[in-house]
Every structure is written in C-alpha cells, then in structure tokens.
Design a protein around this motif. Structure first.
Motif, PDB file in Angstrom:
ATOM      1  N   PRO A   8       0.806  -1.233   0.000  1.00  0.00           N
ATOM      2  CA  PRO A   8       0.000   0.000   0.000  1.00  0.00           C
ATOM      3  C   PRO A   8       0.837   1.281   0.000  1.00  0.00           C
ATOM      4  N   GLU A   9       2.117   1.176   0.329  1.00  0.00           N
ATOM      5  CA  GLU A   9       2.998   2.353   0.321  1.00  0.00           C
ATOM      6  C   GLU A   9       3.389   2.764  -1.096  1.00  0.00           C
ATOM      7  N   PHE A  10       3.150   1.879  -2.049  1.00  0.00           N
ATOM      8  CA  PHE A  10       3.578   2.141  -3.423  1.00  0.00           C
ATOM      9  C   PHE A  10       2.401   1.961  -4.376  1.00  0.00           C
ATOM     10  N   GLU A  11       2.613   2.399  -5.616  1.00  0.00           N
ATOM     11  CA  GLU A  11       1.554   2.274  -6.620  1.00  0.00           C
ATOM     12  C   GLU A  11       1.299   0.801  -6.932  1.00  0.00           C
ATOM     13  N   LEU A  12       0.048   0.407  -6.951  1.00  0.00           N
ATOM     14  CA  LEU A  12      -0.337  -0.979  -7.204  1.00  0.00           C
ATOM     15  C   LEU A  12       0.001  -1.370  -8.637  1.00  0.00           C
ATOM     16  N   VAL A  13       0.684  -2.517  -8.782  1.00  0.00           N
ATOM     17  CA  VAL A  13       0.880  -3.120 -10.101  1.00  0.00           C
ATOM     18  C   VAL A  13      -0.211  -4.174 -10.261  1.00  0.00           C
ATOM     19  N   ARG A  14      -1.154  -3.928 -11.136  1.00  0.00           N
ATOM     20  CA  ARG A  14      -2.375  -4.729 -11.179  1.00  0.00           C
ATOM     21  C   ARG A  14      -2.201  -6.083 -11.867  1.00  0.00           C
ATOM     22  N   ASP A  15      -1.410  -6.137 -12.920  1.00  0.00           N
ATOM     23  CA  ASP A  15      -1.379  -7.321 -13.783  1.00  0.00           C
ATOM     24  C   ASP A  15      -0.099  -8.121 -13.568  1.00  0.00           C
TER      25      ASP A  15
END
Length: 332
Positions: A107-114
C-alpha cells in the motif's frame, strides 16, 4: 504500457521481450544476468535494463517504479538444477515470488495490477493409469521440489489477490519447452536429443521411452504470455491456463524417432535399468485457446529442423558449455 520481465535475458525471456516490442509495449528487463546480456543486443536501444536480484525487495521496489504489469519468468528451472542448488532454488523459485507479489501490492507504493506467472505442468507428476489427459481441474501431485515450488508460488499470488481485489494474477502452466532461442538451452529433452544426434549420432533413453511429454515451442510461449497479458482482466484474473499444444503430446521414444527422421544415421539406445524422470501426462490446452484465443504455430518437427540447422550453420561454438544448460549451473 511498461512491462517488467523478470528473467528477461533467459531462454524464454528474450523472446518475450521481442514479442512485447512487436505488440507495442515497453519492456523493462529485470535480471541477474547469470548468462550475460548478449542475447538482448538486438534490442538494447528499445528496452530498459535493470540488473538486480529478484529475491531483494530493494531491487524489486526500484524496478517496479512506473510499471503497469509483470511477467514473472525468473527462476531455477528443472528438477536436477533445483536439487543441486537447494537454497538458491527455494529463495529464487518460492521466496522471490512472495517478495515480488508483496512489492506489487504494498500500500505504500503504486499498485501493479497485472501479474502473469510462468508455472509448469510438472505439478501433475505421473498420471498414467489415472487420467487419459490432464485439464486445469486435474488434482496436482508434484514429484520434485521444482514442481512443488511452482504450486507454492501460485498459492502465494492467488492468496494475495483475495486480499487485494485489484491485483490480477494469472498462471500459465507450461508444458515441456523446445526450440531455438537467442539464449539457447540444450538440457531440454527435444533440444538435447537433437544435439546428441547431430554431434554423436546417438540418442540415449533411460527406461522404455513410453512416458509422455507435452511439448511447446519457446516462441509460442512468448506469444502466449503477451497475448494473455492483453486479454481483458475479467477473463484471466485468478485463472490457471495450460500452455501447450495437443498435437505435440509425444512419448520420449517418439521424440527420438522424429529426430532420427532428420538425422537417419542416429542410433537410439535404451537403458532400461537406469532411473528415469517419472513424469507422464498428456495435457489438454483448450482452455487457453478458447478463452484467450491463442494457438500454437510450431510443431515438434519444426523445432527439430530449426535446431539442427542452427548447429550446422553457427560456426565453432562450444555447445557443451554449461552456459547452454541450466542443469549444470551453480547458483548462489
């Protein structure tokens, strides 16, 4: 879309990078470069390269900056290589997946979705006498630490997806790979048979050769990885797909005989009192074909002919070097 390819300088990785470029993606290669960067030379002006260790969270966190998707190929491949490098096998084949998934979803970083993961049909072990063919619903029964690690990695990423709804992992369980790639491998059954027939005019089979292998060309794998990534999330998220081709379901004996067709002077020797790889299965791959729309383009015969042509035309190369065999490498 910037796509991080772990193990992007490897046997499958280089061709995956090539396929990503063809489809308009921006590949970022993340690799420890055990075998160097030479195979990536044609693409150096078009890709980004990050040297790092997939077990190291610091390396991963920096590598994931600005990344939209991950194709996770990094790993020690094969039963013998894993057994010979037990600590490296566990840290690379299991814990690196945990580290990578955690960094993608922190949650501290941008989510990598794929997240597309290269798993293995080795997870089924030996189904002879139990199932005529194996589907994605067939119970798993791994016979090696390598196969068990693939199952463990799938468990790690699918469990995380339950906790993070917008994380979309997909597992492709690969059948046995064959064929030529810019970073060649000669410790795979078809490739090894072709090499031994070309060099020594002899193929040695342990056992009777009646055990089945389901085979897939390395270029077909690269296309499937990228086509799966391009498939809408609601179709592939949380799914397992077999990656192979039914017409390439061959016994070990049949593979040797196909090589013999191209090199008729080849002798096939059977040593029946030596232990052999007990895996035996025919893989059904229609789920990937029907849902993703991917289809294989290469037959086993295509791959054998290509390999022999390369051996004959590539000049004075020491094909016996450990550089062309994952099973001979000492990992740290």
């Amino acid at each position: 879309m910037r796509v991080l390819v772990t193990g992007g300088a490897g046997y499958i990785g280089v061709l995956t990078v090539e396929e990503l470029l063809l489809k308009g993606y921006k590949p970022v290669v993340f690799d420890s470069f055990y075998w160097g960067k030479e195979a990536l030379q044609p693409y150096l002006d078009k890709i980004e390269i990050i040297e790092g260790d997939c077990r190291n969270s610091k390396d991963i966190i920096y590598a994931l900056e600005g990344i939209s998707a991950v194709i996770h190929l990094a790993g020690i491949v094969g039963e013998f290589a894993c057994a010979s490098n037990q600590k490296a096998h566990h840290t690379i084949n299991v814990e690196s997946t945990r580290t990578l998934v955690n960094c993608c979803t922190d949650p501290e970083f941008e989510l990598v979705r794929d997240f597309i993961f290269a798993s293995s049909c080795s997870v089924y072990g030996n189904v002879k006498g139990l199932y005529d063919e194996v589907t994605e619903e067939t119970p798993t029964a791994p016979l090696s630490a390598y196969a068990y690690a693939k199952l463990k990695s799938e468990e790690i990423m699918f469990k995380r997806a339950e906790e993070i709804p917008h994380f979309h992992p997909t597992s492709l369980r690969l059948t046995t790979v064959f064929g030529w790639a810019p970073r060649p491998r000669l410790d795979l059954v078809t490739n090894l048979f072709a090499y031994n027939a070309w060099k020594n005019k002899k193929i040695t089979i342990y056992g009777d050769g009646e055990q089945y292998r389901s085979l897939i060309h390395v270029r077909d794998i690269a296309r499937a990885l990228v086509e799966t990534l391009a498939t809408p999330r609601f179709i592939r998220s949380g799914k397992i797909f077999h990656l192979g081709e039914e017409s390439n379901n061959k016994t070990v004996k049949e593979i040797a005989e196909l090589v013999q067709l191209f090199l008729p002077d080849t002798e096939i020797e059977y040593i029946k009192d030596k232990p052999t790889d007990r895996r035996d299965y025919k893989i059904n791959c229609y789920k990937l074909k029907n849902i993703v729309g991917w289809n294989a383009e290469y037959s086993v015969e295509d791959g054998i002919e290509e390999l022999i042509t390369k051996f004959e035309n590539m000049g004075d190369i020491d094909w016996d070097s450990p550089n062309y065999r994952n099973s001979s490498f000492k990992y740290i």
